[in-house]
Design an enzyme around this catalytic site. Structure first.
Site, PDB file in Angstrom:
ATOM      1  N   LYS A 168     -10.295  -7.889   7.651  1.00 17.67           N
ATOM      2  CA  LYS A 168     -11.189  -8.287   8.726  1.00 17.67           C
ATOM      3  C   LYS A 168     -10.629  -6.963   9.762  1.00 17.67           C
ATOM      4  O   LYS A 168      -9.798  -6.499   9.922  1.00 17.67           O
ATOM      5  CB  LYS A 168     -10.572  -9.469   9.361  1.00 17.67           C
ATOM      6  CG  LYS A 168      -8.916  -9.379   9.559  1.00 17.67           C
ATOM      7  CD  LYS A 168      -8.863 -10.307  11.066  1.00 17.67           C
ATOM      8  CE  LYS A 168      -7.321 -10.336  11.072  1.00 17.67           C
ATOM      9  NZ  LYS A 168      -7.052  -9.769  12.442  1.00 17.67           N
ATOM     10  N   HIS A 217       0.754  -1.190  -0.050  1.00 16.69           N
ATOM     11  CA  HIS A 217       0.181  -0.058   0.144  1.00 16.69           C
ATOM     12  C   HIS A 217       0.765   1.232   0.195  1.00 16.69           C
ATOM     13  O   HIS A 217       0.682   2.355  -0.583  1.00 16.69           O
ATOM     14  CB  HIS A 217      -0.896   0.150   1.279  1.00 16.69           C
ATOM     15  CG  HIS A 217      -2.381  -0.718   1.075  1.00 16.69           C
ATOM     16  ND1 HIS A 217      -2.537  -2.047   0.795  1.00 16.69           N
ATOM     17  CD2 HIS A 217      -3.401  -0.161   0.890  1.00 16.69           C
ATOM     18  CE1 HIS A 217      -3.871  -2.369   0.740  1.00 16.69           C
ATOM     19  NE2 HIS A 217      -4.570  -0.923   0.400  1.00 16.69           N
TER      20      HIS A 217
END
Lengths: 192, 282
Positions: free
Chosen positions: A102, A37
């Site tokens: 999650k 990222h």
């Protein structure tokens, strides 16, 4: 019963999904976690081309174990999404339609999900052996030097997820708990 | 005469144990998951627990990691004072076991050599090793690879003596509530109370890897464990944080004497993939 979904996602897809629904995804998804990222954002800031098209696509936050024998990929469950919060709004602005991870997301990410008509899915944390059976093809397409954190293109079939935050901003981490507690209180009242 | 133990025995044990505990859930954890599955009556929670149980069955059957986060290896060593370790450096021997096990077992290498500059060591070493000298002529080695989804949600707080039991319970519940779905509930909660800051933290880690069947020997702390488990499961967080009656499988508490001025409390959270395996070497 799970809703079947095929990638890339369209506006109609994200419009109709509701927080708490079980979904099975089929098609192509891309992996990226912390280090990947960081590089994606640096690449965008420099104005360079990203290693894959964001439009309508889904990023899966995962760092799999090494593949063993005939395996397509090793165990591949979701990692904690909150660590990607800092980077997510910029990717959604550029066309990303979904994320799989999650755990909880920041208010800023939620607002960006609503603004860009996107969706945040949760896979079952820890269910890495089960999930890897739904991955039929895996190929590292960028940042190979990052090892497990490199970007992979995955072909998945009936990949099991839950809609955690829908495109209206409904967050099942709040709603699910509330519904459970209300139901429990009501059943206690009925007993009394 | 001291009992001479060759450090290669430790290498071999660690190598084997890191693989085994990453593939097969220990029986105490498996049993608790099955118990809670039977008791859980919230449909989504039951479905998620079923996926978690199926996952551990697949991992055991195929000998693949239960979770992709195969952890940073924590090792607890209890070394008998009658033991003489021979044949090399103890720390190196343990790290060699980790290195071999993570390579041979297709386990993920998740350790970076410098916490700020973050270069992966490539072999999952070094382990975090806690050594204790105990009576006897054997070595007990416990390995507990720790995933960081749950480790990141763990906390230490220095309470005041006046905060008492209520303060301890409040801090634990607040920690679990804030963590929500992040540490992959159902969780196992290790609590360390007393000592100093670092003592409480180590106690909480020890508590987290204690068998889930074993309650504290002290009646007061046994009751505290039971009370905490009920209170945590009443929070409604549920499996993965989507609601339900199964938030924690067990709460294990360890305590130690402390200073008149302090009340340190540490909460170490483990996910449902709570890995722990012990072996006695003689």
């Amino acid at each position: 019963m799970s809703i079947k979904l095929r990638t890339p996602l369209t506006e109609q897809d994200t419009d109709k999904l509701k927080a708490g629904e079980l979904v099975e995804i089929t098609g192509t998804i891309y992996t990226a976690r912390d280090a990947a990222h960081k590089r994606l954002i640096e690449t965008m800031e420099k104005g360079d081309a990203l290693p894959f098209e964001l439009d309508g696509n889904i990023i899966y936050y995962v760092g799999p174990t090494p593949a063993k024998g005939e395996q397509v990929i090793g165990s591949a469950g979701p990692t904690t999404s909150g660590r990607m919060d800092k980077y997510t709004p910029a990717l959604l602005e550029k066309g990303l339609k979904g994320m799989i991870g999650k755990g909880l997301r920041s208010q800023e990410v939620k607002e960006s999900i609503v603004k860009n008509n996107a969706v945040y899915f949760s896979a079952v944390g820890g269910a890495a052996a089960l999930i890897s059976q739904r991955i039929v093809k895996s190929e590292v397409i960028a940042y190979e030097d990052l090892g497990t954190e490199g970007i992979r293109k995955l072909d998945v079939e009936n990949f099991p997820v839950i809609v955690a935050i829908d495109s209206k901003g409904n967050d099942y981490y709040e709603i699910g708990k509330q519904k459970y507690l209300e139901n429990k209180n009501n059943s206690l009242k009925n007993l009394v | 005469m001291p009992n001479k133990i060759h450090v290669n025995k430790l290498t071999e044990s660690v190598r084997h144990m890191v693989m085994e505990c990453n593939y097969t859930l220990s029986p105490d954890v498996k049993e608790k998951l099955n118990d809670f599955y039977k008791r859980e009556d919230w449909p989504l929670a039951k479905e998620l627990l079923a996926q978690i149980i199926e996952n551990s069955d697949i991992a055991h059957r195929d000998q693949v990691p239960i979770c992709q986060d195969t952890g940073l290896v924590v090792v607890f060593l209890e070394v008998g004072q009658e033991v003489q370790l021979v044949g090399g450096n103890l720390t190196d021997a343990i790290n060699e076991g980790v290195r071999q096990g993570y390579a041979q077992g297709f386990l993920r290498k998740s350790v970076v050599e410098d916490p700020i500059n973050r270069i992966n060591t490539g072999d999952n070493t070094p382990a975090v090793i806690h050594t204790e000298i105990v009576e006897g002529d054997k070595v007990k080695v416990t390995v507990a690879p720790k995933g960081f989804g749950s480790e990141n949600m763990s906390k230490v707080k220095m309470l005041k003596p006046a905060d008492g039991k209520e303060g301890v319970v409040d801090f634990i519940l607040e920690t679990i509530t804030t963590a929500g779905g992040n540490p992959c509930p159902p969780i196992v909660v290790g609590v360390g109370i007393g000592g100093t800051m670092e003592k409480a933290a180590i106690l909480s880690k020890k508590a987290a890897v204690r068998s889930l069947d074993k309650r504290n020997d002290n009646k007061y702390y046994k009751e505290l464990e039971e009370e905490l488990l009920t209170k945590i499961n009443n929070l409604g967080i549920g499996p993965q944080g989507f609601g339900g009656g199964t938030t924690a499988l067990a709460v294990n508490v360890e305590y130690y004497p402390t200073h008149i001025a302090g009340l340190p409390v540490a909460v170490n959270i483990n996910c449902h993939v709570t890995r722990h395996l012990s072996k006695i070497i003689d």
